[in-house]
Design a protein around this motif. Sequence first.
Motif, PDB file in Angstrom:
ATOM      1  N   LYS A  58       0.835  -1.205   0.000  1.00  0.00           N
ATOM      2  CA  LYS A  58       0.000   0.000   0.000  1.00  0.00           C
ATOM      3  C   LYS A  58       0.866   1.249   0.000  1.00  0.00           C
ATOM      4  N   ASN A  59       1.920   1.233   0.809  1.00  0.00           N
ATOM      5  CA  ASN A  59       2.826   2.384   0.844  1.00  0.00           C
ATOM      6  C   ASN A  59       3.511   2.581  -0.508  1.00  0.00           C
ATOM      7  N   GLU A  60       3.962   1.483  -1.096  1.00  0.00           N
ATOM      8  CA  GLU A  60       4.603   1.567  -2.408  1.00  0.00           C
ATOM      9  C   GLU A  60       3.624   2.069  -3.464  1.00  0.00           C
ATOM     10  N   LEU A  61       2.409   1.565  -3.422  1.00  0.00           N
ATOM     11  CA  LEU A  61       1.387   2.004  -4.373  1.00  0.00           C
ATOM     12  C   LEU A  61       1.113   3.493  -4.208  1.00  0.00           C
ATOM     13  N   GLN A  62       1.071   3.951  -2.989  1.00  0.00           N
ATOM     14  CA  GLN A  62       0.849   5.379  -2.744  1.00  0.00           C
ATOM     15  C   GLN A  62       1.993   6.197  -3.335  1.00  0.00           C
ATOM     16  N   ARG A  63       3.229   5.717  -3.171  1.00  0.00           N
ATOM     17  CA  ARG A  63       4.385   6.412  -3.745  1.00  0.00           C
ATOM     18  C   ARG A  63       4.306   6.428  -5.272  1.00  0.00           C
ATOM     19  N   PHE A  67       4.071   9.691  -7.615  1.00  0.00           N
ATOM     20  CA  PHE A  67       5.050   9.897  -8.688  1.00  0.00           C
ATOM     21  C   PHE A  67       4.333  10.093 -10.015  1.00  0.00           C
ATOM     22  N   GLN A  68       3.327   9.268 -10.247  1.00  0.00           N
ATOM     23  CA  GLN A  68       2.551   9.385 -11.487  1.00  0.00           C
ATOM     24  C   GLN A  68       1.858  10.741 -11.555  1.00  0.00           C
ATOM     25  N   ASN A  70       2.568  13.582  -9.852  1.00  0.00           N
ATOM     26  CA  ASN A  70       3.415  14.772  -9.776  1.00  0.00           C
ATOM     27  C   ASN A  70       4.505  14.833 -10.842  1.00  0.00           C
ATOM     28  N   ILE A  71       4.918  13.702 -11.366  1.00  0.00           N
ATOM     29  CA  ILE A  71       6.025  13.703 -12.326  1.00  0.00           C
ATOM     30  C   ILE A  71       5.554  13.261 -13.718  1.00  0.00           C
ATOM     31  N   ILE A  72       4.998  12.090 -13.804  1.00  0.00           N
ATOM     32  CA  ILE A  72       4.696  11.501 -15.109  1.00  0.00           C
ATOM     33  C   ILE A  72       3.573  12.246 -15.832  1.00  0.00           C
ATOM     34  N   MET A  73       2.463  12.464 -15.153  1.00  0.00           N
ATOM     35  CA  MET A  73       1.315  13.087 -15.825  1.00  0.00           C
ATOM     36  C   MET A  73       1.625  14.504 -16.318  1.00  0.00           C
ATOM     37  N   PRO A  74       2.288  15.358 -15.524  1.00  0.00           N
ATOM     38  CA  PRO A  74       2.615  16.686 -16.071  1.00  0.00           C
ATOM     39  C   PRO A  74       3.514  16.598 -17.304  1.00  0.00           C
ATOM     40  N   ARG A  75       4.468  15.683 -17.281  1.00  0.00           N
ATOM     41  CA  ARG A  75       5.345  15.532 -18.442  1.00  0.00           C
ATOM     42  C   ARG A  75       4.571  15.021 -19.651  1.00  0.00           C
ATOM     43  N   LEU A  76       3.712  14.056 -19.433  1.00  0.00           N
ATOM     44  CA  LEU A  76       2.894  13.554 -20.545  1.00  0.00           C
ATOM     45  C   LEU A  76       1.993  14.653 -21.102  1.00  0.00           C
TER      46      LEU A  76
END
Length: 124
Positions: A58-63, A67-68, A70-76
Motif C-alpha cells: 500500500k505504501n509503495e502504491l501510494q508512492r 510519482f505518477q 506529480n512527475i509523469i502526468m505533467p510531463r505527458l
Amino acid sequence: MILTAEDLLAISQMIDERLKPIESDIKVIKNEQKIMKNDLRAVKDEVKTVRAEVKILKNELQRVKLFQENIIMPRLNEIEACYTSTYDRYKEHADRMERTYDDVAVLKQVVTSHSEKLQRAGIA
C-alpha cells in the motif's frame, strides 16, 4: 433390591469396558485439537506476514501514485501539448505545402528552360 459388592464390581467393569472406547476417542480428539491449534497458530502467523506485506505494498502504491501524479502526468501533458500544437501548425499549412511543391516543380522547369536558352545563346 440390594446390590452386592460383586454386582457393583461387575457394573463397574461393564462401565469401564464401555468407557474405554470413549476415552480413546477423547484422546484422539485432543490430539487433533492440538494439531488444529498449531495449524491455527501457523495461519495466524502467515496472516500477520501477509498484512505486513500488504501494508508495504500500500505504501509503495501510494508512492507510485504520487510519482505518477506529480512527475509523469505533467510531463505527458506537456508532450501531448507539444505534439498537438505541432500537428495543428502542420494541419493549417498542409495545403500550402502542396502548393509549394507545385511551385518548386514549375521553378525547376523554368530554370531548366532558361538554362537551355542561355546555353544556346552562348551566355552560360
